[in-house]
Design an enzyme around this catalytic site. Structure first.
Site, short mmCIF file in Angstrom:
data_model
loop_
_atom_site.label_atom_id
_atom_site.label_comp_id
_atom_site.label_asym_id
_atom_site.label_seq_id
_atom_site.Cartn_x
_atom_site.Cartn_y
_atom_site.Cartn_z
CG ASN A 1 57.18 32.77 21.83
OD1 ASN A 1 56.74 33.35 22.83
ND2 ASN A 1 57.21 33.33 20.63
NE ARG B 1 59.81 36.59 21.32
CZ ARG B 1 59.27 36.93 20.18
NH1 ARG B 1 58.80 36.01 19.37
NH2 ARG B 1 59.23 38.19 19.82
CG HIS C 1 59.96 42.98 16.95
ND1 HIS C 1 59.32 44.07 16.41
CD2 HIS C 1 59.01 42.05 17.15
CE1 HIS C 1 58.03 43.80 16.30
NE2 HIS C 1 57.82 42.58 16.74
NE ARG D 1 50.79 45.59 18.32
CZ ARG D 1 51.91 44.89 18.40
NH1 ARG D 1 53.02 45.46 18.83
NH2 ARG D 1 51.94 43.62 18.06
CD GLU E 1 61.86 36.90 16.63
OE1 GLU E 1 61.63 37.73 17.51
OE2 GLU E 1 60.99 36.53 15.81
#
Ligand code: AMP
Length: 398
Positions: free
Chosen positions: A7, A90, A179, A240, A383
């Site tokens: 990743n 990823r 996600h 955010r 993941e």
């Protein structure tokens, strides 16, 4: 086969080497400060940690350092990089091109590049990670696993925004969702834990971490999700804002003489928990401040709880009911206070929490009361394992 999961971020690279015979993690590591002074690699093998320090010019040097650590005579785990059967990467944004994982070739690289405008922070870093691995391991097959792919099953009524259709047709402006690998993993795992085929379940999956997203997974397919064209939309997050009236932007920009980049920077990096509480982007800090009576920390928490509640009820309506609600990621897996707060008063939907069972952190558990019509589960996300499984499936067994 041993599969390496990578990743790559703009200045960091996370990796995990997985033995696919039993899906066990052989080693995991993090390379930090790529291109910045003070490069550092941390590798964990069976709980034992090694830290190496070396300035790293670019991702190529970072990948070199990762391979050196994995093959180190003293603390490495493989004798040569030929033992790595394949690499799974990823990748953040697959746009509309990728509905599932793919073996990387030149066309795939071009498509990831084409999607840079949609993932300006992540896709270039993902590409750098792939290129560096290809250079260091030219004969090893590589697979791209996209964060957006799982959400590509959404129907137009879920993914379109109410703007002139030309923006979708010409510029591909639409909801993509993120996600996806996590929502896919926890929904499948939830079906296994419930002992029911996923094809008959209506699930609401809540991925709540520093970035948070919700998804409606009906009969194994995503039918709606809270993040949008970018990961800014949806519930309140660490830094955010989540969803807001777009006219807020014009109002603030005109008043404070900001340009759109400054405004987006505020919405992405200075809003959410951090912006409302003024304390921190981290849930634990905000909870601590709220417990000490800090008013806006409590309001930030209440905003998040309410936001999640609304999505659960909305997605139940979209799917004509809900069979299970699943919590995952940092806050979802660990924050039992949040799960209690979110599900309080949701008995009208058939959701009843068992307060004692709910007191788990980071473990798979069914936390609904025995008479709850809707099951509630905690499923720690994984993941890396999804990326490794997809990679194995695409490059073939060995
Ligand atoms: P992630 O992005 O999935 O790593 O999640 C990070 C978020 O999880 C941060 O806001 C953390 O404060 C939160 N988190 C981690 N552990 C806990 C915990 N024990 N209780 C509440 N929140 C937690």
């Amino acid at each position: 086969m041993k599969i390496l999961v990578v990743n790559a971020g703009s200045s960091s690279l996370k990796y995990q080497l997985i033995n696919m015979e039993d899906e066990s993690t052989i080693a995991q590591g993090l390379v930090e400060r790529i291109g910045i002074e003070g490069g550092k690699l941390t590798q964990k093998v069976k709980g034992e940690k090694r830290v190496l320090q070396k300035d790293l010019k670019d991702h190529l040097e970072a990948v070199g350092m990762m391979i050196a650590a994995l093959t180190d005579k003293e603390f490495g785990v493989i004798s040569s990089m030929d033992e790595i059967g394949a690499v799974g990467h990823r990748v953040l944004h697959g746009g509309e091109k990728f509905t599932e994982s793919v073996v990387i070739n030149d066309t795939v690289m071009d498509a990831i590049r084409e999607n840079i405008p949609l993932g300006p922070l992540h896709n270039p870093a993902n590409l750098m990670g792939i290129k560096a691995c290809q250079e260091v391991m030219p004969n090893t097959p590589m697979v791209a696993v996209f964060d957006t792919a799982f959400h590509q099953t959404m129907p137009p009524k879920s993914f379109l925004y109410g703007v002139p259709i030309d923006y979708y047709k010409r510029l591909h402006v639409r909801r993509y969702g993120f996600h996806g690998t996590s929502h896919r993993y926890v929904s499948k795992r939830a079906a296994e834990l419930l002992g029911r085929p996923i094809e008959e379940l209506r699930l609401v999956t809540c991925h709540l971490g520093n970035g948070s997203s919700m998804a409606a997974v009906q009969y194994g397919k995503c039918v709606d999700t809270s993040m949008g064209l970018t990961p800014l939309e949806g519930v309140l997050m660490g830094t955010r804002s989540g969803s807001l009236d777009p006219a807020v932007l014009q109002f603030i920009m005109n008043h404070d003489h900001l340009d759109i980049n400054q405004m987006l920077d505020i919405l992405n990096k200075k809003s959410g928990f951090l912006g409302i509480s003024g304390i921190s982007s981290d849930m634990r800090d905000v909870e601590e401040a709220a417990a000490e009576g800090h008013e806006y920390s409590q309001i930030a928490i209440d905003m998040l709880y309410q936001g999640i509640k609304k999505y659960i009820a909305a997605y139940a309506a979209v799917m004509g009911g809900v069979d299970a609600v699943i919590f995952t990621a940092g806050i979802g897996e660990n924050g039992y206070e949040l799960r209690e707060g979110v599900l309080e008063g949701m008995e009208f939907l058939g959701i009843k929490l068992d307060r004692e069972k709910n007191k788990v952190r980071g473990k798979e558990a069914e936390i609904s009361a025995p008479d709850s019509k809707v099951k509630v589960l905690v499923v720690p996300t994984n993941e890396e394992i999804v990326i490794a499984r997809d990679t194995l499936e695409l490059v073939g067994q060995a």
